[in-house]
Scaffold this motif. Structure first.
Motif, mmCIF file in Angstrom:
data_model
loop_
_atom_site.group_PDB
_atom_site.id
_atom_site.type_symbol
_atom_site.label_atom_id
_atom_site.label_comp_id
_atom_site.label_asym_id
_atom_site.label_seq_id
_atom_site.Cartn_x
_atom_site.Cartn_y
_atom_site.Cartn_z
ATOM 1 N N CYS A 22 0.834 -1.206 0.000
ATOM 2 C CA CYS A 22 0.000 0.000 0.000
ATOM 3 C C CYS A 22 0.860 1.244 0.000
ATOM 4 O O CYS A 22 2.090 1.176 0.123
ATOM 5 N N LEU A 23 0.186 2.382 -0.057
ATOM 6 C CA LEU A 23 0.826 3.674 0.189
ATOM 7 C C LEU A 23 0.457 4.038 1.626
ATOM 8 O O LEU A 23 -0.730 4.123 1.961
ATOM 9 N N SER A 24 1.462 4.228 2.494
ATOM 10 C CA SER A 24 1.142 4.466 3.914
ATOM 11 C C SER A 24 0.350 5.759 4.085
ATOM 12 O O SER A 24 -0.470 5.883 4.989
ATOM 13 N N ILE A 25 0.567 6.675 3.191
ATOM 14 C CA ILE A 25 -0.099 7.974 3.294
ATOM 15 C C ILE A 25 -1.624 7.849 3.202
ATOM 16 O O ILE A 25 -2.380 8.689 3.689
ATOM 17 N N ARG B 97 -8.643 -0.307 -3.559
ATOM 18 C CA ARG B 97 -8.897 -1.126 -4.749
ATOM 19 C C ARG B 97 -7.688 -2.046 -4.932
ATOM 20 O O ARG B 97 -6.540 -1.567 -4.899
ATOM 21 N N VAL B 98 -7.972 -3.329 -5.083
ATOM 22 C CA VAL B 98 -6.852 -4.276 -5.283
ATOM 23 C C VAL B 98 -6.524 -4.249 -6.776
ATOM 24 O O VAL B 98 -7.241 -4.849 -7.583
ATOM 25 N N ARG B 99 -5.441 -3.509 -7.115
ATOM 26 C CA ARG B 99 -5.213 -3.285 -8.532
ATOM 27 C C ARG B 99 -4.510 -4.450 -9.219
ATOM 28 O O ARG B 99 -4.733 -4.745 -10.381
ATOM 29 N N THR B 100 -3.691 -5.164 -8.465
ATOM 30 C CA THR B 100 -2.909 -6.239 -9.112
ATOM 31 C C THR B 100 -2.436 -7.232 -8.045
ATOM 32 O O THR B 100 -2.600 -6.983 -6.840
ATOM 33 N N ALA B 101 -1.883 -8.324 -8.502
ATOM 34 C CA ALA B 101 -1.290 -9.305 -7.567
ATOM 35 C C ALA B 101 0.143 -9.569 -8.005
ATOM 36 O O ALA B 101 0.396 -9.719 -9.203
ATOM 37 N N VAL B 102 1.062 -9.584 -7.021
ATOM 38 C CA VAL B 102 2.486 -9.848 -7.330
ATOM 39 C C VAL B 102 2.955 -10.993 -6.437
ATOM 40 O O VAL B 102 2.983 -10.851 -5.215
ATOM 41 N N GLY C 54 -5.032 5.214 -3.107
ATOM 42 C CA GLY C 54 -6.267 4.443 -3.005
ATOM 43 C C GLY C 54 -6.140 3.035 -3.573
ATOM 44 O O GLY C 54 -7.090 2.255 -3.515
ATOM 45 N N GLU C 55 -4.971 2.707 -4.093
ATOM 46 C CA GLU C 55 -4.794 1.351 -4.665
ATOM 47 C C GLU C 55 -3.882 0.521 -3.758
ATOM 48 O O GLU C 55 -3.084 1.061 -2.994
ATOM 49 N N CYS C 56 -4.019 -0.786 -3.904
ATOM 50 C CA CYS C 56 -3.053 -1.694 -3.258
ATOM 51 C C CYS C 56 -2.783 -2.852 -4.198
ATOM 52 O O CYS C 56 -3.493 -3.026 -5.199
ATOM 53 N N ALA C 57 -1.719 -3.622 -3.893
ATOM 54 C CA ALA C 57 -1.392 -4.816 -4.688
ATOM 55 C C ALA C 57 -1.281 -5.992 -3.737
ATOM 56 O O ALA C 57 -0.622 -5.882 -2.694
ATOM 57 N N ARG C 58 -1.953 -7.082 -4.075
ATOM 58 C CA ARG C 58 -1.789 -8.277 -3.244
ATOM 59 C C ARG C 58 -0.359 -8.786 -3.462
ATOM 60 O O ARG C 58 0.073 -8.887 -4.624
ATOM 61 N N VAL C 59 0.373 -9.042 -2.384
ATOM 62 C CA VAL C 59 1.777 -9.490 -2.523
ATOM 63 C C VAL C 59 2.025 -10.699 -1.632
ATOM 64 O O VAL C 59 1.331 -10.903 -0.632
ATOM 65 N N ASN C 60 3.041 -11.489 -2.006
ATOM 66 C CA ASN C 60 3.480 -12.620 -1.173
ATOM 67 C C ASN C 60 4.819 -12.284 -0.529
ATOM 68 O O ASN C 60 5.537 -11.401 -0.994
#
Ligand SMILES: Nc1nc2c(c(=O)[nH]1)N[C@H]1C(S)=C(S)[C@@H](COP(=O)(O)OP(=O)(O)OC[C@H]3O[C@@H](n4cnc5c(N)ncnc54)[C@H](O)[C@@H]3O)O[C@H]1N2
Ligand code: MOO
Ligand SMILES: [Mg+2]
Length: 615
Positions: free
Chosen positions: A253-256, A263-268, A281-287
């Motif tokens: 995420c962006l901490s700010i 919104r889950v924009r992508t997965a990495v 306002g976006e986040c990415a699912r990450v492992n």
């Protein structure tokens, strides 16, 4: 053969109160150690010239070999020992007092004030020592190597003198060829001519001599480098991780943006190259281990989120709620977090272990330059020895266990060796065996033939046939007393020889405390075994020599220290006493006051075996 010695304490104070005498008992202990078979007389007399003269004369008339005095050598008006000694000796030996003074001056300028005398009356050697325990200890060390020889000279013991002359060439410059006649048993010395050095001195000699070894290097694969000593410092050529990576399975995420719906924009997942930068306002699912997309500066673990919306088939997360506002850098490993670029991965002189090899693998190193230890050859000596593989033993024969034991002992500690077989107990065979071994190796470790029997030929052969320098020929230790360390020139190269006693346990202990030490010095790594303080699980009888007792440690979580159990009879022939040993207990030498250590006593233990392997 030294039959009788007197130690005379000369002091008004000690005469009045014998318990104040500390230098006399110390001197008596040193004499007992050097001449264990001699009768020892000890007396305390006042600083009276006539009394001193009378006692000295008495001991000379009763044919004592040696009289050592302590006290009365200084400048106070009552100090008259030198005058009394001078009055009764027939020949002065100024070299002895000169040597003592020179050695003492290195320790204290007060040595200038000693007026000690040494001389001979009839067949008795008399040496004055100062009156303190410390001074006696230091002065005795100086004269110890020459006392047996001086006494033999006074007694005109021709055979002994010639042998001692030859053997005393070590430490000295007279390297004339030896004329020791080892074929005549009746002429063998009846007392070892080799001074008994303390363990610390023996180790120092090894350290001094072996540190001349010039570094040799080889390149090996990092895996072959296990246990080897690295010869060059290796740095990280790239940072680890090479990209900002997630520490958790969750959402980058962006901490700010703080807490709230994203919104889950992508997965990495790990190994995916990140896509376009995240926007507000976006986040990415990450492992865990996945690269963070640009723009993201924190990760929120999945446990701290809630699903808000998903695709109808449940395959895709569309929105999640971040339950708690994340901090910047939360659960992120930035570039170089584990290993910044340029970090020292392994330093010159370090020993490679699995973690270091893993680091090198991770940093892209395939090979590593390591130090090469000297080549070691193993040779057994003895007429009684048969190869271990021989099924049937001849009468009075035994199988050679030392070579196999030493080979694997060295292997256990990281050193290869070359097997040079068995040499029979005859000078030509021993010469041939040693020469063959020295052709192949830098360090020769042989066993047997270093004690006092007519078949104990190692020392004479080393001196006579190899013109060797014997750095020491006896050590005050149990087991291992006759252990010998020599160097010689062979075919233009310096060779290092450890002639270990034949008794299997003596060979085992000496290999650990001397040979492994020497090889470590050559590699420039810490030479001493690690020491632990341990408690004896049972009482231990002390020997007149400091002893390396083989023991197994029990590590109890509820006890303040590990407990050590000695492994049965500590006889030098009984190798069973080393089976399963992971420590050598350093038991002190017995003294008249301390003959036995009780159960629970704390002693130092050298950790020579694995502490994780015990039964
Ligand atoms: N008069 C004295 N005798 C002895 C003294 C002493 O001071 N005065 N010292 C004793 C001590 S301490 C030791 S240790 C041994 C050392 O003996 P050596 O180095 O001379 O060795 P050997 O006599 O050849 O053998 C002793 C013992 O060990 C057995 N042995 C020898 N080689 C092997 C081998 N390769 N594998 C298995 N066993 C071996 C040999 O058969 C003997 O039993 O001397 C004491 N004597
Ligand atoms: O020193 Mo020996 O090794 O006692 O038996
Ligand atoms: Mg022997």
């Amino acid at each position: 053969m030294v039959k009788a010695v007197a130690v005379i304490t000369i002091s008004d104070t000690c005469f009045k109160d014998n318990s104040k005498d500390t230098s006399g008992p110390a001197l008596a202990d040193y004499v007992r150690e050097l001449f264990p078979e001699a009768n020892l007389h000890t007396i305390i007399i006042p600083d009276e010239k006539e009394i001193i003269e009378r006692e000295l004369k008495y001991f000379c008339e009763t044919n004592l070999d040696l009289v050592l005095t302590t006290g009365g050598t200084g400048l106070t008006p009552r100090d008259v020992t030198p005058e009394a000694t001078k009055a009764i000796i027939q020949r002065e030996v100024p070299g002895i007092t000169m040597a003592i003074t020179l050695a003492s001056l290195k320790k204290t300028p007060m040595a200038q004030l000693s007026r000690a005398v040494a001389g001979v009356r009839e067949k008795t050697l008399i040496v004055n020592f100062p009156g303190s325990k410390k001074a006696v200890t230091e002065c005795f060390e100086v004269v110890k190597p020459i006392l047996p020889h001086a006494i033999s000279l006074i007694h005109n013991e021709v055979a002994e003198v010639s042998y001692i002359h030859n053997s005393m060439q070590f430490n000295h410059t007279c390297k004339h060829s030896s004329n020791v006649d080892i074929s005549k048993v009746a002429l063998r010395p009846r007392e070892s001519p080799f001074p008994m050095v303390e363990m610390a001195e023996a180790c120092k000699m090894i350290d001094d001599v072996m540190s001349e070894w010039t570094e040799r290097l080889e390149i090996v694969t990092i895996e072959e480098g296990l246990g080897r000593v690295v010869a060059q410092t290796l740095h990280a050529k790239e940072p680890m991780p090479p990209f900002p990576a997630s520490v958790k399975d969750g959402y980058a995420c962006l901490s700010i943006d703080g807490a709230g719906v994203r919104r889950v924009r992508t997965a990495v997942t790990a190994g995916d190259a990140p896509t376009a930068p995240l926007c507000a306002g976006e986040c990415a699912r990450v492992n865990t281990g996945a690269a963070l997309p640009a723009g993201a500066d924190c990760v929120v673990q999945v446990e701290d989120t809630k699903l808000v919306s998903a695709s109808e088939d449940g395959q895709t997360e569309l929105e999640v709620e971040i339950l708690k506002a994340p901090e910047p850098q939360q659960d992120v490993r930035n570039v170089g977090f584990d290993i910044p670029m340029g970090t020292v991965l392994v330093d010159k002189g370090q020993i490679l272990d699995s973690a270091k090899i893993g680091i090198l693998a991770g940093a892209g190193y395939q090979n590593v330059t390591v130090r090469v230890p000297p080549k070691v050859a193993l040779l057994s000596t003895g007429n009684e020895l048969q190869e271990p593989s021989e099924v049937k033993l001849k009468p009075a024969h035994i199988r050679d266990s030392n070579r196999t034991m030493l080979r694997v002992l060295l292997k256990e500690h990281g050193y290869d060796s070359i097997d040079c077989g068995i040499a029979r107990d005859s000078p030509p065979e021993i010469v041939a065996g040693i020469a063959a071994a020295l052709k192949l190796a830098d360090v020769l470790v042989c066993t047997g033939g270093v004690s006092m029997g007519e078949k104990d030929l190692l020392k004479p052969v080393l001196l006579k046939d190899f013109n060797a320098t014997l750095h020491y020929g006896r050590v005050r230790m149990k087991p291992g007393k006759p252990c010998t360390f020599a160097t010689c020139e062979f075919e233009g190269k310096k060779k290092y020889i450890f002639a270990l006693p034949g008794n299997p346990v003596s060979a085992y202990v000496c290999a650990l405390v001397f040979v492994v030490r020497a090889l470590r010095v050559c590699l420039g790594v810490r030479a001493d075994w690690p020491r632990l303080r341990v408690r004896l699980a049972h009482a231990a009888q002390l020997d007149p020599r400091p002893e390396y007792a083989r023991a197994a440690l029990e590590l109890h979580a509820d006890k303040d220290m590990p407990y050590a159990t000695m492994l049965g009879s500590q006889c030098s022939s009984r190798l069973l006493s080393a089976c399963g040993a992971n420590v050598l207990l350093e038991l002190p030498a017995a003294t008249p006051a301390l003959q036995r250590l009780p159960a629970g006593a704390v002693v130092p233990a050298l950790v020579t075996g694995r502490l994780d392997v015990y039964s």
